[in-house]
Design a protein around this motif. Sequence first.
Motif, PDB file in Angstrom:
ATOM      1  N   MET A   1     -12.418  -1.297   4.950  1.00 51.18           N
ATOM      2  CA  MET A   1     -11.170  -0.978   4.282  1.00 51.18           C
ATOM      3  C   MET A   1     -10.507  -2.287   3.868  1.00 51.18           C
ATOM      4  N   SER A   2      -9.935  -2.309   2.700  1.00 50.24           N
ATOM      5  CA  SER A   2      -9.296  -3.528   2.215  1.00 50.24           C
ATOM      6  C   SER A   2      -8.018  -3.173   1.459  1.00 50.24           C
ATOM      7  N   LEU A   3      -7.337  -4.206   0.982  1.00 48.34           N
ATOM      8  CA  LEU A   3      -6.091  -3.998   0.259  1.00 48.34           C
ATOM      9  C   LEU A   3      -6.356  -3.770  -1.226  1.00 48.34           C
ATOM     10  N   THR A   4      -7.109  -2.738  -1.521  1.00 48.75           N
ATOM     11  CA  THR A   4      -7.382  -2.374  -2.904  1.00 48.75           C
ATOM     12  C   THR A   4      -6.972  -0.934  -3.117  1.00 48.75           C
ATOM     13  N   GLY A   5      -6.850  -0.541  -4.353  1.00 47.11           N
ATOM     14  CA  GLY A   5      -6.518   0.846  -4.661  1.00 47.11           C
ATOM     15  C   GLY A   5      -5.151   1.240  -4.139  1.00 47.11           C
ATOM     16  N   THR A   6      -5.047   2.462  -3.677  1.00 45.33           N
ATOM     17  CA  THR A   6      -3.781   3.008  -3.200  1.00 45.33           C
ATOM     18  C   THR A   6      -3.231   2.226  -2.023  1.00 45.33           C
ATOM     19  N   THR A   7      -4.091   1.816  -1.126  1.00 44.02           N
ATOM     20  CA  THR A   7      -3.645   1.052   0.040  1.00 44.02           C
ATOM     21  C   THR A   7      -2.953  -0.234  -0.393  1.00 44.02           C
ATOM     22  N   GLY A   8      -3.566  -0.966  -1.284  1.00 39.71           N
ATOM     23  CA  GLY A   8      -2.981  -2.216  -1.761  1.00 39.71           C
ATOM     24  C   GLY A   8      -1.672  -2.006  -2.500  1.00 39.71           C
ATOM     25  N   ARG A   9      -1.620  -0.974  -3.322  1.00 40.40           N
ATOM     26  CA  ARG A   9      -0.375  -0.683  -4.053  1.00 40.40           C
ATOM     27  C   ARG A   9       0.761  -0.388  -3.090  1.00 40.40           C
ATOM     28  N   LEU A  10       0.507   0.405  -2.073  1.00 41.81           N
ATOM     29  CA  LEU A  10       1.561   0.720  -1.111  1.00 41.81           C
ATOM     30  C   LEU A  10       2.036  -0.528  -0.377  1.00 41.81           C
ATOM     31  N   VAL A  11       1.109  -1.364   0.031  1.00 41.96           N
ATOM     32  CA  VAL A  11       1.487  -2.591   0.742  1.00 41.96           C
ATOM     33  C   VAL A  11       2.389  -3.457  -0.123  1.00 41.96           C
ATOM     34  N   PHE A  12       2.021  -3.669  -1.374  1.00 44.12           N
ATOM     35  CA  PHE A  12       2.781  -4.571  -2.225  1.00 44.12           C
ATOM     36  C   PHE A  12       4.039  -3.945  -2.816  1.00 44.12           C
ATOM     37  N   LEU A  13       4.051  -2.649  -3.033  1.00 48.60           N
ATOM     38  CA  LEU A  13       5.248  -1.999  -3.569  1.00 48.60           C
ATOM     39  C   LEU A  13       6.297  -1.734  -2.503  1.00 48.60           C
ATOM     40  N   LYS A  14       5.878  -1.440  -1.294  1.00 51.82           N
ATOM     41  CA  LYS A  14       6.798  -1.011  -0.246  1.00 51.82           C
ATOM     42  C   LYS A  14       7.169  -2.102   0.751  1.00 51.82           C
ATOM     43  N   GLY A  15       6.399  -3.191   0.787  1.00 46.91           N
ATOM     44  CA  GLY A  15       6.683  -4.268   1.730  1.00 46.91           C
ATOM     45  C   GLY A  15       7.968  -4.999   1.380  1.00 46.91           C
ATOM     46  N   HIS A  16       8.721  -5.383   2.401  1.00 44.27           N
ATOM     47  CA  HIS A  16      10.004  -6.058   2.170  1.00 44.27           C
ATOM     48  C   HIS A  16      10.050  -7.475   2.709  1.00 44.27           C
ATOM     49  N   ASP A  17       9.112  -7.854   3.539  1.00 43.13           N
ATOM     50  CA  ASP A  17       9.077  -9.229   4.032  1.00 43.13           C
ATOM     51  C   ASP A  17       7.644  -9.600   4.400  1.00 43.13           C
ATOM     52  N   SER A  18       7.468 -10.855   4.772  1.00 37.81           N
ATOM     53  CA  SER A  18       6.119 -11.342   5.036  1.00 37.81           C
ATOM     54  C   SER A  18       5.434 -10.583   6.162  1.00 37.81           C
ATOM     55  N   HIS A  19       6.198 -10.082   7.111  1.00 36.81           N
ATOM     56  CA  HIS A  19       5.589  -9.354   8.221  1.00 36.81           C
ATOM     57  C   HIS A  19       4.927  -8.059   7.769  1.00 36.81           C
ATOM     58  N   ASP A  20       5.504  -7.403   6.790  1.00 42.12           N
ATOM     59  CA  ASP A  20       4.888  -6.180   6.256  1.00 42.12           C
ATOM     60  C   ASP A  20       3.514  -6.494   5.668  1.00 42.12           C
ATOM     61  N   TYR A  21       3.401  -7.608   4.956  1.00 35.96           N
ATOM     62  CA  TYR A  21       2.137  -7.978   4.331  1.00 35.96           C
ATOM     63  C   TYR A  21       1.128  -8.478   5.361  1.00 35.96           C
ATOM     64  N   LYS A  22       1.593  -9.317   6.284  1.00 39.15           N
ATOM     65  CA  LYS A  22       0.701  -9.868   7.310  1.00 39.15           C
ATOM     66  C   LYS A  22       0.154  -8.771   8.215  1.00 39.15           C
ATOM     67  N   TYR A  23       1.035  -7.874   8.652  1.00 37.18           N
ATOM     68  CA  TYR A  23       0.629  -6.821   9.576  1.00 37.18           C
ATOM     69  C   TYR A  23      -0.422  -5.921   8.938  1.00 37.18           C
ATOM     70  N   SER A  24      -0.167  -5.478   7.721  1.00 34.08           N
ATOM     71  CA  SER A  24      -1.118  -4.565   7.082  1.00 34.08           C
ATOM     72  C   SER A  24      -2.452  -5.258   6.815  1.00 34.08           C
ATOM     73  N   SER A  25      -2.412  -6.524   6.429  1.00 37.67           N
ATOM     74  CA  SER A  25      -3.654  -7.253   6.196  1.00 37.67           C
ATOM     75  C   SER A  25      -4.461  -7.401   7.475  1.00 37.67           C
ATOM     76  N   ALA A  26      -3.791  -7.788   8.549  1.00 37.50           N
ATOM     77  CA  ALA A  26      -4.480  -7.946   9.831  1.00 37.50           C
ATOM     78  C   ALA A  26      -5.007  -6.612  10.334  1.00 37.50           C
ATOM     79  N   LEU A  27      -4.224  -5.567  10.188  1.00 38.54           N
ATOM     80  CA  LEU A  27      -4.639  -4.234  10.624  1.00 38.54           C
ATOM     81  C   LEU A  27      -5.915  -3.796   9.915  1.00 38.54           C
ATOM     82  N   LEU A  28      -5.946  -3.940   8.617  1.00 38.78           N
ATOM     83  CA  LEU A  28      -7.109  -3.501   7.851  1.00 38.78           C
ATOM     84  C   LEU A  28      -8.320  -4.409   8.082  1.00 38.78           C
TER      85      LEU A  28
END
Length: 70
Positions: free
Chosen positions: A1-28
Amino acid sequence: MSLTGTTGRLVFLKGHDSHDYKYSSALLEDYSLMAPPWRDRYLAASAFYLKGSAAPDNDLVKRTPAALEG
């Protein structure tokens, strides 16, 4: 699983700070490295902290159309 498609769009559209991006990247990233019997449990336990489609878009996404117009 990676930050592409729907998953990537949600991460980048809904994230509000660096922790949102870091957490989702590490999780995936961790998800893809785990043994198959543990993947779904890990993702389910971690999903609570992910932003969903009902979350508001971040301010940058809201300001982008106006910046592109003028």
